[in-house]
Design a protein around this motif. Sequence first.
Motif, PDB file in Angstrom:
ATOM      1  N   ALA A  56      39.456 -13.238   7.121  1.00  0.00           N
ATOM      2  CA  ALA A  56      39.063 -11.952   7.703  1.00  0.00           C
ATOM      3  C   ALA A  56      40.095 -10.875   7.399  1.00  0.00           C
ATOM      4  CB  ALA A  56      38.874 -12.096   9.211  1.00  0.00           C
ATOM      5  N   TRP A  65      33.643  -5.448   3.922  1.00  0.00           N
ATOM      6  CA  TRP A  65      33.266  -5.575   5.325  1.00  0.00           C
ATOM      7  C   TRP A  65      32.302  -6.727   5.588  1.00  0.00           C
ATOM      8  CZ3 TRP A  65      36.944  -3.410   7.539  1.00  0.00           C
ATOM      9  CH2 TRP A  65      37.485  -2.196   7.089  1.00  0.00           C
ATOM     10  N   MET A  66      31.401  -7.028   4.675  1.00  0.00           N
ATOM     11  CA  MET A  66      30.459  -8.122   4.909  1.00  0.00           C
ATOM     12  C   MET A  66      31.178  -9.476   4.917  1.00  0.00           C
ATOM     13  SD  MET A  66      27.708  -6.717   5.625  1.00  0.00           S
ATOM     14  CE  MET A  66      26.837  -8.274   5.847  1.00  0.00           C
ATOM     15  N   LEU A  69      33.100  -9.658   8.114  1.00  0.00           N
ATOM     16  CA  LEU A  69      32.216  -9.931   9.245  1.00  0.00           C
ATOM     17  C   LEU A  69      31.900 -11.419   9.354  1.00  0.00           C
ATOM     18  CD1 LEU A  69      30.385  -8.896  11.541  1.00  0.00           C
ATOM     19  CD2 LEU A  69      28.587  -8.548   9.833  1.00  0.00           C
ATOM     20  N   GLU A  70      31.578 -12.044   8.224  1.00  0.00           N
ATOM     21  CA  GLU A  70      31.269 -13.485   8.234  1.00  0.00           C
ATOM     22  C   GLU A  70      32.486 -14.293   8.680  1.00  0.00           C
ATOM     23  OE1 GLU A  70      29.904 -14.386   4.336  1.00  0.00           O
ATOM     24  OE2 GLU A  70      28.083 -13.157   4.506  1.00  0.00           O
ATOM     25  N   GLN A  73      33.011 -13.912  12.436  1.00  0.00           N
ATOM     26  CA  GLN A  73      32.018 -14.703  13.158  1.00  0.00           C
ATOM     27  C   GLN A  73      32.376 -16.188  13.153  1.00  0.00           C
ATOM     28  OE1 GLN A  73      28.550 -13.402  10.990  1.00  0.00           O
ATOM     29  NE2 GLN A  73      27.960 -11.924  12.575  1.00  0.00           N
ATOM     30  N   SER A  89      37.316  -7.982  15.101  1.00  0.00           N
ATOM     31  CA  SER A  89      35.945  -7.511  15.320  1.00  0.00           C
ATOM     32  C   SER A  89      35.910  -5.997  15.389  1.00  0.00           C
ATOM     33  CB  SER A  89      35.377  -8.109  16.621  1.00  0.00           C
ATOM     34  OG  SER A  89      35.298  -9.516  16.545  1.00  0.00           O
ATOM     35  N   VAL A  92      36.407  -4.475  11.906  1.00  0.00           N
ATOM     36  CA  VAL A  92      35.205  -4.583  11.081  1.00  0.00           C
ATOM     37  C   VAL A  92      34.146  -3.581  11.539  1.00  0.00           C
ATOM     38  CG1 VAL A  92      33.285  -6.095  10.441  1.00  0.00           C
ATOM     39  CG2 VAL A  92      35.607  -6.980  10.441  1.00  0.00           C
ATOM     40  N   LEU A  93      33.940  -3.475  12.853  1.00  0.00           N
ATOM     41  CA  LEU A  93      32.942  -2.534  13.375  1.00  0.00           C
ATOM     42  C   LEU A  93      33.304  -1.097  12.982  1.00  0.00           C
ATOM     43  CD1 LEU A  93      32.411  -4.035  16.950  1.00  0.00           C
ATOM     44  CD2 LEU A  93      30.828  -4.154  15.029  1.00  0.00           C
ATOM     45  N   MET A  96      32.685  -0.547   9.275  1.00  0.00           N
ATOM     46  CA  MET A  96      31.262  -0.485   8.925  1.00  0.00           C
ATOM     47  C   MET A  96      30.574   0.726   9.556  1.00  0.00           C
ATOM     48  SD  MET A  96      30.290  -4.549   9.193  1.00  0.00           S
ATOM     49  CE  MET A  96      28.681  -4.394   8.406  1.00  0.00           C
TER      50      MET A  96
END
Length: 581
Positions: A56, A65-66, A69-70, A73, A89, A92-93, A96
Amino acid sequence: MSAIREISRGVHAQRQRLQVFGFGLGVPLLIALALFAEPLSSWWSSMRHAHHLTQANEAIARQDWMTALEAVQDAARSAPQSPEVLRNSVRVLAGMNVHPDEILRTLQQVENAGGMTPEMGIIRAQAHLTRGDLQAAQQALNALPEATRQNWDAIELEATLLLHQGRQHEAQDRLQTTEDATAATPDGGFRRAVLGLSLPSAGERSAARARVWQEARAGTPHTPLALTLLCQDTDLTADEATDLLRLIDQRPPKPATAGLHYTALTAALRLDPTRKASLLRTEATRAAALPSEAQIGYLMFLSKNREPQAMLTFLKAHGTALKQHRPGDFANMELEALGKSQQWAAVRQKLADPRSKRLGALTFNLWQACAITALEPGSSAALEHLKLAYAATGKGRDITGALRVADVAANMSHHAFAAARYQELAEQPMLPSDRIACLEKACQCLAQIKDTAALLRVTRTLADRSPARFDHAYRADYLDLLTGGPFETIVPGGHRPDASFQARQRLLSAMIHHRLKQFGPLRTELQDLERATTWSAGERAVIAGLLAAAGEPSRAWQVAEKVPQSLLLPEEAALLALARK
């Protein structure tokens, strides 16, 4: 097959050996597994968690970012309330560009987990600013440690906040202390230039503009933003617009710059009208070779530039694929062209076709409202269709759709309906400048229907939300005095040098003296006031009434005779009547 049989025999023999030794080894093995299973599982889980966090962090650093995000998670499955997982988190938010409310909710989880850092504090302030809550943004900024506030991210945020508050000179002063912080940030020079475009100093703006042009030509990660900013530049020249169009077209097409070609082309048309015919011919040829999805952008460009006949010609000659693959878009573009050509009977005929429902409830009802207004002036059916269109936006949850409804309603003179929608939109999460624009549109509608009480209420909200805007504060004070409201907190004066400001402060003073029946000071403030600046019709009506009250009927009549009464609020009309007696 022999190999498979050999493997099978080997497995069978292994099973027999396990059965022979199973009784002797099985019990100790089971005991060992029972003793060490939980530590082994915990160790493995910890290793995987650390691996996902590393993934991450690496993805966030390269703004992938994708992937980030994975990875977040995956890390959250083993430790959903870990402060580091929650902070990632948030990163990333924010990266995005998700809705600021979601970022703020996750930041609250970070705070609950005891994981707040100065970086998280900056992101919190930015989220509040994005949703338009300037006070909360300032509070979050104030809560940062002093050392953090000297970093470029915090300085940039503070300057942006000052610009949103209309305090350009203070923003400029703040940025003038940032050379070290800017140099310490890889992209600090460009980010400072972006803010510099809004500063009051001509020198600052010129230097910022030069840096933005440099980035536009350099092909860096900042180039898409630089091109976007230059497309919005009000100082763009015809030659620069041509150069900008070339820079945009030589880049590989990407979503971030998809609409810039037409923005730059619009600027080129505006700045050099002599080239309009040749530019439009060239663009029509180019658009004919585009896939149907991309042709929508061309048609929207024609619509914005008021070329409905060119839209109809293009749709007839090249619209087959668009009609087949995007029937809803084709129908909307055709209606747009017919409406702008004032062919409302044809619009109504198209809407009568059952296939027009593919437009969706919002667009279908907006076109119905427009057609009814054009063909049946005064019909209440138009307002009913506007209400249906607004309902299709989830009663304002679709902000873009709701703004379309409000704008159409205002253009059709359904001012009360439009004003209510603009006020509701101003309470939605949006940029401060967009919120101010909605409230200003609401004021324009309320002035049209002469609802002075509602106009005062919204204007006062405008003044409170833009404390640096003299025009909003003045208008609120003016309406307060006009309607007989309390004036004890109104203190005319100030040190702005411009004549318009000083003249309007004198008008407020004159209105207060009139309320207090202080006719000597009233006459002093009214000396040559009607010629002190450019006044609105309402202000001229007030000045005429005040002149009549001050015992100067001749001057009062001269001012009053040029005021159109149809533009006045009721209270302004009452003062005008004093001058016309």
